[in-house]
Design a protein around this motif. Sequence first.
Motif, short mmCIF file in Angstrom:
data_model
loop_
_atom_site.label_atom_id
_atom_site.label_comp_id
_atom_site.label_asym_id
_atom_site.label_seq_id
_atom_site.Cartn_x
_atom_site.Cartn_y
_atom_site.Cartn_z
N ALA A 1 25.73 43.60 15.62
CA ALA A 1 24.26 44.33 16.00
C ALA A 1 24.28 42.92 17.04
N ASP A 2 23.04 42.90 18.11
CA ASP A 2 22.60 41.60 19.02
C ASP A 2 21.88 40.72 18.36
N GLU A 3 21.19 41.27 17.67
CA GLU A 3 19.68 40.63 16.46
C GLU A 3 20.46 40.93 14.66
N THR A 4 19.18 40.65 14.40
CA THR A 4 19.86 41.11 13.02
C THR A 4 17.87 42.22 13.14
N PRO A 5 17.83 42.22 11.77
CA PRO A 5 16.90 42.90 10.79
C PRO A 5 15.13 42.20 11.23
N GLY A 6 14.49 42.01 11.89
CA GLY A 6 12.73 41.34 11.75
C GLY A 6 12.91 40.47 9.85
N TYR A 7 13.48 41.08 9.33
CA TYR A 7 12.79 40.83 7.87
C TYR A 7 13.67 39.46 7.08
N CYS A 8 15.03 39.84 8.24
CA CYS A 8 15.84 38.53 7.65
C CYS A 8 15.07 37.62 7.46
N ARG A 9 15.97 36.48 6.64
CA ARG A 9 14.34 35.52 6.42
C ARG A 9 15.59 34.22 6.84
N ASN A 10 17.38 34.91 7.14
CA ASN A 10 18.22 34.26 8.77
C ASN A 10 18.06 34.18 9.90
N LYS A 11 17.14 35.14 10.10
CA LYS A 11 16.90 35.44 11.66
C LYS A 11 17.39 34.55 12.52
N ASP A 12 16.10 33.67 12.67
CA ASP A 12 16.28 32.18 13.68
C ASP A 12 18.05 31.51 13.79
N LEU A 13 18.09 32.18 12.83
CA LEU A 13 19.36 30.89 12.45
C LEU A 13 20.66 31.06 12.60
N LEU A 14 20.36 32.60 12.03
CA LEU A 14 22.11 33.55 13.11
C LEU A 14 21.86 34.22 13.89
N GLU A 15 20.44 34.16 14.65
CA GLU A 15 20.37 34.45 15.98
C GLU A 15 20.93 33.15 17.21
N ALA A 16 20.60 31.96 16.55
CA ALA A 16 20.49 31.28 17.56
C ALA A 16 22.33 30.70 17.71
N MET A 17 22.62 30.85 16.60
CA MET A 17 24.36 30.41 16.05
C MET A 17 25.06 31.45 17.05
N ARG A 18 24.73 32.88 16.90
CA ARG A 18 25.41 33.48 17.39
C ARG A 18 24.93 33.26 18.60
N THR A 19 23.90 33.26 19.71
CA THR A 19 23.37 32.33 21.49
C THR A 19 24.78 31.76 21.69
N ARG A 20 23.87 30.89 20.66
CA ARG A 20 25.11 29.45 21.08
C ARG A 20 26.93 29.69 21.22
N LEU A 21 27.19 30.74 20.78
CA LEU A 21 28.65 31.22 20.67
C LEU A 21 28.67 32.46 22.15
N VAL A 22 27.41 33.07 22.24
CA VAL A 22 27.77 34.22 23.02
C VAL A 22 27.88 32.69 24.73
N SER A 23 26.84 31.84 24.72
CA SER A 23 26.74 31.41 25.42
C SER A 23 28.24 29.84 25.89
N ALA A 24 28.63 29.51 25.25
CA ALA A 24 29.57 28.63 25.55
C ALA A 24 30.83 28.84 26.38
#
Length: 89
Positions: free
Chosen positions: A66-89
């Motif tokens: 998946a490209d993003e976590t579900p909206g209710y995930c309490r770690n949404k911002d953290l995990l998506e930021a990690m994903r974005t950093r890895l994808v853009s590296a």
Amino acid sequence: MSGQNKYDEHAQLVEKMAETLGVDLTEEMMAGNWTPEDMQATVSRCLGCTDPAHCKGWLGENTAGADETPGYCRNKDLLEAMRTRLVSA
């Protein structure tokens, strides 16, 4: 469920959610981008989730990733930021 079993369940959910986003937390640790303390804080946020069964269902529906976590995930911002950093590296 004992406290340790509940912690372990949520640790697995965190790891699976990261994996679903294409983030390998073990690799992140080895690279120095993720610490055991980070994991503990992330699992602690996950422990506050009121519906881990819903999360398990979502993870089961997104085994291909998946490209993003579900909206209710309490770690949404953290995990998506990690994903974005890895994808853009």
